[in-house]
Design a protein around this motif. Structure first.
Motif, PDB file in Angstrom:
ATOM      1  N   PRO A   1      -9.460  11.541   8.537  1.00  0.00           N
ATOM      2  CA  PRO A   1     -10.284  10.546   7.854  1.00  0.00           C
ATOM      3  C   PRO A   1     -10.311  10.773   6.334  1.00  0.00           C
ATOM      4  CG  PRO A   1     -11.514  11.645   9.612  1.00  0.00           C
ATOM      5  CD  PRO A   1     -10.208  12.340   9.505  1.00  0.00           C
ATOM      6  N   THR A   2     -10.187  12.016   5.919  1.00  0.00           N
ATOM      7  CA  THR A   2     -10.199  12.313   4.481  1.00  0.00           C
ATOM      8  C   THR A   2      -9.045  11.598   3.790  1.00  0.00           C
ATOM      9  OG1 THR A   2     -10.435  14.512   5.436  1.00  0.00           O
ATOM     10  CG2 THR A   2     -10.816  14.296   3.064  1.00  0.00           C
TER      11      THR A   2
ATOM     12  N   VAL B   1       0.481   5.202   4.767  1.00  0.00           N
ATOM     13  CA  VAL B   1      -0.389   6.334   5.101  1.00  0.00           C
ATOM     14  C   VAL B   1      -0.385   6.625   6.606  1.00  0.00           C
ATOM     15  CG1 VAL B   1      -2.726   7.290   4.952  1.00  0.00           C
ATOM     16  CG2 VAL B   1      -1.863   5.785   3.137  1.00  0.00           C
ATOM     17  N   GLN B   2      -0.847   5.635   7.382  1.00  0.00           N
ATOM     18  CA  GLN B   2      -1.084   5.942   8.795  1.00  0.00           C
ATOM     19  C   GLN B   2       0.201   6.232   9.566  1.00  0.00           C
ATOM     20  OE1 GLN B   2      -3.652   2.526   9.674  1.00  0.00           O
ATOM     21  NE2 GLN B   2      -5.332   3.959   9.959  1.00  0.00           N
ATOM     22  N   LEU B   3       1.216   5.359   9.431  1.00  0.00           N
ATOM     23  CA  LEU B   3       2.443   5.593  10.196  1.00  0.00           C
ATOM     24  C   LEU B   3       3.157   6.878   9.766  1.00  0.00           C
ATOM     25  CD1 LEU B   3       3.951   2.059  10.897  1.00  0.00           C
ATOM     26  CD2 LEU B   3       2.873   3.659  12.479  1.00  0.00           C
TER      27      LEU B   3
ATOM     28  N   ALA C   1      -5.662   1.166  -1.674  1.00  0.00           N
ATOM     29  CA  ALA C   1      -4.550   0.737  -0.823  1.00  0.00           C
ATOM     30  C   ALA C   1      -4.925  -0.503  -0.026  1.00  0.00           C
ATOM     31  CB  ALA C   1      -4.168   1.881   0.128  1.00  0.00           C
ATOM     32  N   SER C   2      -4.011  -1.465   0.058  1.00  0.00           N
ATOM     33  CA  SER C   2      -4.268  -2.643   0.874  1.00  0.00           C
ATOM     34  C   SER C   2      -4.103  -2.256   2.342  1.00  0.00           C
ATOM     35  CB  SER C   2      -3.289  -3.756   0.517  1.00  0.00           C
ATOM     36  OG  SER C   2      -2.003  -3.396   0.993  1.00  0.00           O
ATOM     37  N   ARG C   3      -4.452  -3.199   3.242  1.00  0.00           N
ATOM     38  CA  ARG C   3      -4.370  -2.866   4.656  1.00  0.00           C
ATOM     39  C   ARG C   3      -2.931  -2.547   5.051  1.00  0.00           C
ATOM     40  NH1 ARG C   3      -6.196  -6.748   9.445  1.00  0.00           N
ATOM     41  NH2 ARG C   3      -6.545  -8.103   7.685  1.00  0.00           N
ATOM     42  N   LEU C   4      -1.999  -3.370   4.549  1.00  0.00           N
ATOM     43  CA  LEU C   4      -0.602  -3.160   4.886  1.00  0.00           C
ATOM     44  C   LEU C   4      -0.105  -1.824   4.335  1.00  0.00           C
ATOM     45  CD1 LEU C   4       1.574  -4.741   6.408  1.00  0.00           C
ATOM     46  CD2 LEU C   4       2.464  -5.461   4.191  1.00  0.00           C
ATOM     47  N   GLN C   5      -0.508  -1.546   3.089  1.00  0.00           N
ATOM     48  CA  GLN C   5      -0.118  -0.270   2.481  1.00  0.00           C
ATOM     49  C   GLN C   5      -0.678   0.891   3.291  1.00  0.00           C
ATOM     50  OE1 GLN C   5      -1.618  -1.003  -1.450  1.00  0.00           O
ATOM     51  NE2 GLN C   5       0.447  -1.073  -2.324  1.00  0.00           N
ATOM     52  N   MET C   6      -1.923   0.715   3.717  1.00  0.00           N
ATOM     53  CA  MET C   6      -2.563   1.774   4.498  1.00  0.00           C
ATOM     54  C   MET C   6      -1.735   2.080   5.756  1.00  0.00           C
ATOM     55  SD  MET C   6      -5.220   3.748   4.765  1.00  0.00           S
ATOM     56  CE  MET C   6      -6.756   3.134   4.085  1.00  0.00           C
ATOM     57  N   ILE C   7      -1.303   1.008   6.432  1.00  0.00           N
ATOM     58  CA  ILE C   7      -0.546   1.214   7.673  1.00  0.00           C
ATOM     59  C   ILE C   7       0.833   1.804   7.376  1.00  0.00           C
ATOM     60  CG2 ILE C   7       0.565   0.031   9.627  1.00  0.00           C
ATOM     61  CD1 ILE C   7      -1.720  -2.026   9.498  1.00  0.00           C
ATOM     62  N   LEU C   8       1.547   1.175   6.451  1.00  0.00           N
ATOM     63  CA  LEU C   8       2.942   1.555   6.224  1.00  0.00           C
ATOM     64  C   LEU C   8       3.090   2.854   5.439  1.00  0.00           C
ATOM     65  CD1 LEU C   8       4.625  -1.898   5.532  1.00  0.00           C
ATOM     66  CD2 LEU C   8       4.621  -0.549   7.630  1.00  0.00           C
TER      67      LEU C   8
ATOM     68  N   THR D   1      -8.122   4.676   0.619  1.00  0.00           N
ATOM     69  CA  THR D   1      -8.992   3.524   0.377  1.00  0.00           C
ATOM     70  C   THR D   1      -9.522   3.564  -1.053  1.00  0.00           C
ATOM     71  OG1 THR D   1      -9.673   3.810   2.660  1.00  0.00           O
ATOM     72  CG2 THR D   1     -10.898   2.196   1.359  1.00  0.00           C
ATOM     73  N   ALA D   2      -9.942   4.755  -1.475  1.00  0.00           N
ATOM     74  CA  ALA D   2     -10.477   4.916  -2.832  1.00  0.00           C
ATOM     75  C   ALA D   2      -9.411   4.562  -3.864  1.00  0.00           C
ATOM     76  CB  ALA D   2     -10.963   6.347  -3.026  1.00  0.00           C
ATOM     77  N   ALA D   3      -8.155   4.881  -3.528  1.00  0.00           N
ATOM     78  CA  ALA D   3      -7.069   4.594  -4.464  1.00  0.00           C
ATOM     79  C   ALA D   3      -6.698   3.115  -4.440  1.00  0.00           C
ATOM     80  CB  ALA D   3      -5.857   5.450  -4.124  1.00  0.00           C
TER      81      ALA D   3
END
Lengths: 341, 664
Positions: B544-545, B564-566, B555-562, B551-553
Motif C-alpha cells: 500500500p505504501t 505500478v501494480q502490474l 499517477a492516473s488510474r491507467l498509469q497506476m495499473i501499467l 497516488t501522491a505523485a
C-alpha cells in the motif's frame, strides 16, 4: 503455520459410530435388496425376477452398449425382452467398440448387438483367438458415405453426378471451405472409432478436399445442425441408420459403387464405401453356455425403420430405454415372437 | 502459512537486455524461416515405425495377459481387491436411506465446520435429489471415495518420504509431472486391457490423476515445518520417528488436510472421462446427454457435480481450516462445541435409523423431481440461432489472422530451427540448463515421429495461453481493484473450474463448429479462473505504501495499473503464465473431441481404434513433452518449482482461491 486443537479423535469416533450403524442396518434391519443401489459392476444393472418356467435358467447376460443411439435402441429392446420374457439378468455396459471386443475373452462382455465391420478385431478375437463368434445379421443395413443437406442438392442437383464423375465435387470445393481446411473444401469426418476411407477416396478421385476430424459424433451432429440452421453448405461423412438423420434432411452423395477389392489400397480408393450388413458378435463362452439368451440374440433381427422408431422415442420423445422398448414390443409382437427360443 | 510463503523465491527479472535478446532471436528465426521454409520438415506419417512398434507392445500384453506371472499374481489380485472394495462401499452406501445420508452429511458439517455449512451441505444434497440425480451421485461418490482412499493410502506416506528426503523428491517429481500431464485418455485403453472393464480400471485411472497432489502437498507440508523446530527436537534427543510423529506431522497437519481436499477435487474432475470405461454415475449422465445433444440434461448433471464438489469441499476443508472456537454462536444462542458435536451425532443416528426404518435403501422420491432441462435447452437454442453469424466471423478472424500464420511458421520451418528457437528462448528467459531440457524434449518429439501434429498442437496452446493471459490479467486487475467485481467473479470462477468442460461443448460447437477455435475456447474457459486468482492475489499484494506514493505523485488510474501494480506483481504474472500453460495443456485432448485435430485427436483415436493405439500413445507422450518444454520456458531458471507453482497447478478445485491465498 498455526498449531490447533486436535479434532481427530472425535472425528474418528463419529465415523466409527456411523460405520457400526451402517453395518448393523446392512446386517439385519433391512434385508430387502435395494432397487436403486449403485450397480456393483457398473452400468445399468437391473434384475428381473420374472422367470419363464418352461426354459433353462438364463442367468446373467452382459451386453455391450456402443455409443450411438441406434445401438441403444437395439440394447433397449433386446434387454427388455430378455428380462421380461426370459427372466434373464441383463447388465448393460456403456463401452466403445474396441473396448467391447476386449471384454470377450474375460467374460466381461457376452454380446455386441450391432457390429460395423471391424475386420481387424474380428481377425484377432474370432479367427485367431477363437474367443468370439459371429451371431448372424441384426437386419440393420448400414450405409456410410458423404452427405450434404437436402437444400444444397436442390440448389445444385448436378452434385449427384458424382456417382459417375466424382470430380464434380471439385466444382463445389470453395463452398465447402472452412477455417480448418485451408484453400480446400472440407469433408467433415466423425467419431474416431468409425471406419473411414475418406483420405484414400480424395486421393483416388483426385479431389481438392481436406479431411477434418470433428472428433466425436456429437460434434458432427452439432455442426450439421448449425449448418442447416444457417442454410450453409456442409459436406459430412455420415451414416444411416442414425436417429439424427430423421431430424435433418441429408442426402447421400454416391460415388462409383463398391466392388470387392476396390478399397484394397487404403491410400488410393476409387469407389464408395461398401454396404454394411450389421451383425451380432458373441463370446464363445456365452455361445456354448446353453443359455436361452444366446438363442434369442442369434435370432434377433429387425429393420432400420424399427430401430429408428425406438431411437427416436429415446432421443426426441424423452422416453426411457425401457419405455421405448415396451412401446415397440407391444406394437410388434409378431416380430419379436420369432426371436424367442 | 508464512513459512511456506517464505520459500517462494524471487523470479528472474525480464530486463530490457533480455527483451532485446528475444527480439533478436525472433528476427533470426524469422529470417531463417523465410530462407529455409519447406526444407527439413517432418510431415506426419500414420504408419511410422514408432507407432507400429507400440502396437506390437500392445499385442504382446494382450497375448500374455492370461499367462504372464506379473499379470496373474500381481495385477490380477490388485484388480480383485479394488473390485471387492467397490462392492463393499457400494453395499454400505446403498443400505443407508437418502434421509440417513442427508443426516450424516449435515451432522459432519455441523460437528466440524459450522451450522451454516451444515445447512449448505444438506441444501446441496437435497437439490441433487430434486434434480433426479441421487442414484448417479451415489455411484460417483463410491468411485470418488475409493479412488481418494487409495490415493491417500499410497500418497501420504510417499509425500512424507518426499518431504524428508531430497533425493526421493528429486526422483519422484518428474514422475508426478508425467502422471499429471499425461492425458487420461491415453491410459484408458491399456488400463482396460490390464485391469479389464470394471470398477478397478475406473478407480486406477482416477488414482493416477488424483494422487500426485496428495504426494506434492504432503511433502510441502513436511518441508514447511521450520528447520529450527526440527533441530530443537533433535537436540533434545528425539529419534527420527519421534521427530516425524511428534513434530513434523502435527505441524504439517493442516497442509495434509489440504492434500486430502485437493485429491478429492482432482478425482471429481475426471469422472466424465472415467465414464468412457463404464464407470457409472454423473459422468455417464453427461456423456449420454451429449451423445443425444441434450444440453439441458448435461448441464443438470454438471450442476450436480458442482454441488457434490461443494459438499465435499466444505466438509473436508475443515481439516485444513483454522482451529475451531470452543463456543459457537448460533443466532442468539451460544453453544459449546462439545455439545454441538453430541447434537450432531444424535441427528446422524436418528437420521440413519429413522431413514432405515421408513425408506430403507430406497432412492430419492421420484415424485419430487424437478426438471430444468427444457428451459435450458430453449435458452441455449436461442443463443445458437441468434449469435451464429457473429461467432462464425470471430472464429474466422482468429483462425486466419492468428492460428494459420503461427501454424505455418512452426510446421513448415526446418525442425532443427524450431528446436534451436525453443532452446534459445529458454536460455534467454531462464538458464542454459532449461535450454538443454527444452532441446531434449523437442528432439524426443521428433524421435516419436509426431512432430507435425505436435507443432499444430503447440500453435493452439500458444494462442490459448495468450488469450488466457489477456483475459486473466484484465479480470484479475479489475477484481483486485474492486471488491464488487471480486465478489461477482469468485462464484463464476468456482463454477468454471468445477463444471466439467464437456457440459459447455455443445453450445460452443453450435456457435463455432468443430474447429481449432472451439478447442481453444474450451481451454481458455478452463484456464482463466486460475490466472484471474493469481493475478488478483499478486496485485492485491502490492504494498500500500507504493500505491500511496504513486497516488501522491499524481499517477492516473491507467498509469497506476501499467507502471505500478502490474510490474510490482510481476512474479505473480509469471506464475500465472506457467499455470495457464499447464491448464491449457490439460485440455488438449478434449480439444481433439471438438475438431482440434493434431495430438489431441490422435490420443482420442488411439483409445477408439485398435490400429491407432501406437499413434495414440506416441501422441500422449508428445503432449507430456510439450508440457515439459513449455513448463521449462515459462518457469524460473534452475530452481525447483516454487510453492505457488505446485499448489496452483492443482487449481482445479473449488478452493484453489483459498490455496493461493494461503500460499501467499
Amino acid at each position: 503455520m498455526s498449531l490447533h486443537r486436535r479434532t481427530l479423535s472425535p472425528a474418528a469416533a463419529l465415523m466409527g459410530t456411523f460405520a457400526i450403524i451402517l453395518s448393523a442396518c446392512g446386517g439385519g434391519a433391512t434385508p430387502t435388496p435395494s432397487s436403486s443401489a449403485p450397480a456393483a459392476s457398473g452400468g445399468a444393472a437391473s434384475a428381473s425376477a420374472v422367470a419363464a418356467a418352461s426354459l433353462a435358467p438364463c442367468g446373467t447376460v452382459n451386453i455391450a452398449v456402443n455409443p450411438w443411439v441406434g445401438y441403444e435402441a437395439d440394447a433397449a429392446v433386446v434387454g427388455y425382452l430378455l428380462q421380461n420374457k426370459l427372466g434373464c439378468t441383463v447388465v448393460k455396459k456403456n463401452l466403445d467398440e474396441q473396448t467391447s471386443w476386449q471384454g470377450f475373452p474375460t467374460g466381461e462382455v457376452d454380446a455386441i448387438l450391432e457390429n460395423w465391420g471391424h475386420e481387424d478385431l474380428a481377425a484377432k478375437y474370432i479367427t485367431a483367438d477363437k474367443v468370439a463368434q459371429d451371431a448372424g445379421l441384426d437386419g440393420n443395413e448400414g450405409v456410410i458415405g458423404w452427405y450434404v443437406p437436402k437444400f444444397f442438392v436442390d440448389a445444385n442437383p448436378d452434385i449427384l453426378t458424382a456417382k459417375t464423375d466424382p470430380t464434380i465435387l471439385n466444382k463445389y470445393a470453395a463452398q465447402f471451405k472452412t477455417s480448418e481446411s485451408g484453400d480446400k473444401g472440407q469433408i467433415l469426418d466423425g467419431d474416431p472409432s468409425f471406419v473411414t476411407n475418406d483420405q484414400g477416396m480424395i486421393n483416388g478421385f483426385g479431389l481438392n478436399y481436406k479431411v477434418v476430424y470433428s472428433g466425436s459424433e456429437a460434434a458432427s451432429n452439432k455442426a450439421i445442425q448449425a449448418a442447416v440452421d444457417a442454410q450453409r453448405p456442409i459436406l459430412v461423412y455420415y451414416y444411416t441408420p442414425n436417429w439424427f438423420s430423421s431430424k435433418v434432411d441429408l442426402v447421400h452423395i454416391e460415388f462409383p459403387a463398391w466392388t470387392p477389392g476396390c478399397d484394397k489400397v487404403a491410400t488410393n480408393i476409387k469407389c464408395d464405401y461398401p454396404p454394411y450388413h450389421l451383425n451380432k458378435v458373441v463370446s464363445t463362452k456365452f455361445a456354448t453356455s446353453g443359455s436361452p439368451a444366446f438363442t434369442f440374440i442369434s435370432k434377433f433381427k429387425w429393420t432400420n425403420d424399427d430401430q429408428n422408431a425406438v431411437a427416436a422415442d429415446i432421443t426426441s420423445n424423452g422416453m426411457s430405454d425401457d419405455d421405448a422398448a415396451k412401446k415397440w414390443v407391444d406394437a410388434n409382437p409378431s416380430v419379436w415372437q420369432a426371436w424367442m427360443p | 502459512m508464512t513459512d511456506i510463503a517464505a520459500t517462494v523465491q524471487p523470479r528472474f527479472a525480464l530486463s530490457l537486455g533480455r527483451g532485446a535478446q528475444l527480439l533478436i532471436l525472433g528476427l533470426i528465426f524469422f529470417l531463417a524461416f523465410v530462407v529455409l521454409q519447406g526444407t527439413s520438415t517432418l510431415p506426419h506419417n500414420d504408419d511410422s515405425q514408432v507407432f507400429l512398434t507400440l502396437n506390437g507392445v500392445r499385442d504382446w500384453v494382450d497375448a500374455n495377459r492370461t499367462t504372464n506371472p506379473v499379470f496373474v499374481y500381481l495385477l490380477g489380485p490388485i484388480r480383485s481387491a479394488i473390485d471387492g472394495l467397490d462392492g463393499i462401499v457400494t453395499s454400505v452406501l446403498s443400505q443407508a436411506s437418502w434421509v440417513g445420508l442427508l443426516a450424516v452429511a449435515g451432522s459432519l458439517g455441523l460437528a466440524f465446520v459450522s451450522w451454516r455449512t451444515a445447512l449448505l451441505v444438506v441444501g446441496s444434497l437435497l437439490a441433487i435429489g430434486l434434480l433426479g440425480l441421487w442414484t448417479e451421485t451415489l455411484q460417483t461418490l463410491v468411485l470418488i471415495s475409493n479412488s481418494v482412499a487409495l490415493s491417500l493410502l499410497i500418497g501420504i506416506p510417499l509425500g512424507i518420504l518426499a518431504g524428508r528426503n531430497d533425493r526421493f523428491l528429486a526422483f519422484i517429481t518428474p514422475i508426478l509431472d508425467f502422471m499429471q500431464i499425461m492425458p487420461t485418455f491415453a491410459y484408458l485403453a491399456p488400463l482396460t486391457l490390464i485391469f479389464l472393464i470394471g470398477p478397478a480400471s475406473a478407480v486406477i485411472a482416477t488414482l493416477i490423476y488424483a494422487m500426485p497432489p496428495a504426494i506434492r502437498i504432503t511433502s510441502l507440508g513436511i518441508r514447511g515445518v521450520p528447520v529450527q523446530t526440527v533441530e530443537a527436537a533433535e537436540s533434545l534427543g528425539a529419534t527420527d520417528s519421534q521427530v516425524l510423529r511428534k513434530v513434523q506431522l502435527p505441524i504439517a497437519r493442516r497442509t495434509i488436510g489440504l492434500a486430502v481436499n485437493q485429491t478429492i477435487m482432482m478425482a471429481l474432475s475426471i469422472i466424465v472421462i472415467a465414464a468412457l470405461i463404464n464407470a457409472p454415475g454423473l459422468g455417464e449422465s453427461i456423456i449420454v446427454a451429449i451423445e443425444k445433444l441434450k444440453f439441458g440434461d448435461a448441464v443438470t448433471a454438471g450442476i450436480a457435480i458442482v454441488l457434490l464438489a461443494m459438499v465435499l469441499d466444505r466438509i473436508t476443508a475443515s481439516a485444513s481450516g483454522a482451529g475451531l472456537p470452543a463456543v459457537i454462536a448460533i443466532g442468539p444462542l451460544r453453544v459449546p462445541r462439545r455439545t454441538l458435536r453430541i447434537i450432531a451425532l444424535a441427528i446422524a443416528v436418528v437420521g440413519l435409523v429413522g431413514g432405515a426404518l421408513v425408506s430403507a435403501g430406497s432412492g430419492f422420491p421420484s415424485g419430487w423431481h424437478v426438471s430444468i432441462s427444457k428451459p435450458l435447452d430453449d435458452a441455449v437454442r436461442w443463443v445458437e440461432l441468434t449469435f451464429a453469424g457473429l461467432t462464425d466471423a470471430l472464429k474466422n478472424v482468429v483462425s486466419a489472422g492468428l492460428l494459420d500464420p503461427i501454424q505455418t511458421l512452426l510446421t513448415t520451418s526446418p525442425w532443427w530451427i524450431v528446436v534451436a528457437a525453443g532452446a534459445g528462448i529458454a536460455a534467454i528467459v531462464n538458464s542454459t540448463r532449461a535450454a538443454i531440457v527444452v532441446a531434449v524434449a523437442m528432439v524426443l518429439i521428433v524421435a516419436l515421429q509426431v512432430w507435425e501434429h505436435a507443432m499444430q498442437t503447440l500453435t493452439m496452446v500458444i494462442v490459448s495461453v495468450v488469450l488466457t493471459m489477456a483475459i486473466g490479467i484484465v479480470l484479475g486487475v479489475w477484481a483486485a481493484r474492486s471488491r464488487v467485481v471480486s465478489a461477482v467473479l469468485r462464484p463464476i470462477n468456482d463454477a468454471a473450474q468445477t463444471l466439467p468442460s464437456f457440459v459447455y461443448l455443445l453450445p460452443a460447437l453450435a456457435l463455432f463448429g468443430p474447429t481449432r477455435f472451439t478447442a481453444i475456447l474450451a481451454a481458455v474457459i478452463y484456464s482463466v479462473p486460475a490466472v484471474v486468482r493469481l493475478v488478483e492475489d499478486g496485485v492485491r499484494g502490492v504494498s500500500p505504501t507504493v500505491i500511496e506514493a504513486a497516488t501522491a505523485a499524481g499517477a492516473s488510474r491507467l498509469q497506476m495499473i501499467l507502471k505500478v501494480q502490474l510490474p510490482m506483481a510481476r512474479r505473480s504474472l509469471l506464475v500465472a503464465t506457467n499455470q495457464g500453460v499447464v491448464l491449457v495443456l490439460a485440455m488438449v485432448v478434449l480439444g481433439g473431441l471438438v475438431g482440434a485435430q493434431a495430438l489431441g485427436f490422435d490420443v482420442v483415436s488411439g483409445f477408439s481404434q485398435r490400429n491407432f493405439f501406437g499413434r495414440g500413445v506416441a501422441a500422449a507422450i508428445g503432449i507430456v513433452l510439450l508440457g515439459v518444454m513449455l513448463d521449462r520456458i515459462t518457469q524460473g531458471a534452475g530452481q525447483r518449482r516454487n510453492v505457488r507453482g505446485v499448489v496452483g497447478r492443482l487449481g482445479v478445485g473449488l478452493n484453489s482461491n483459498r490455496v493461493s491465498r494461503e500460499a501467499g
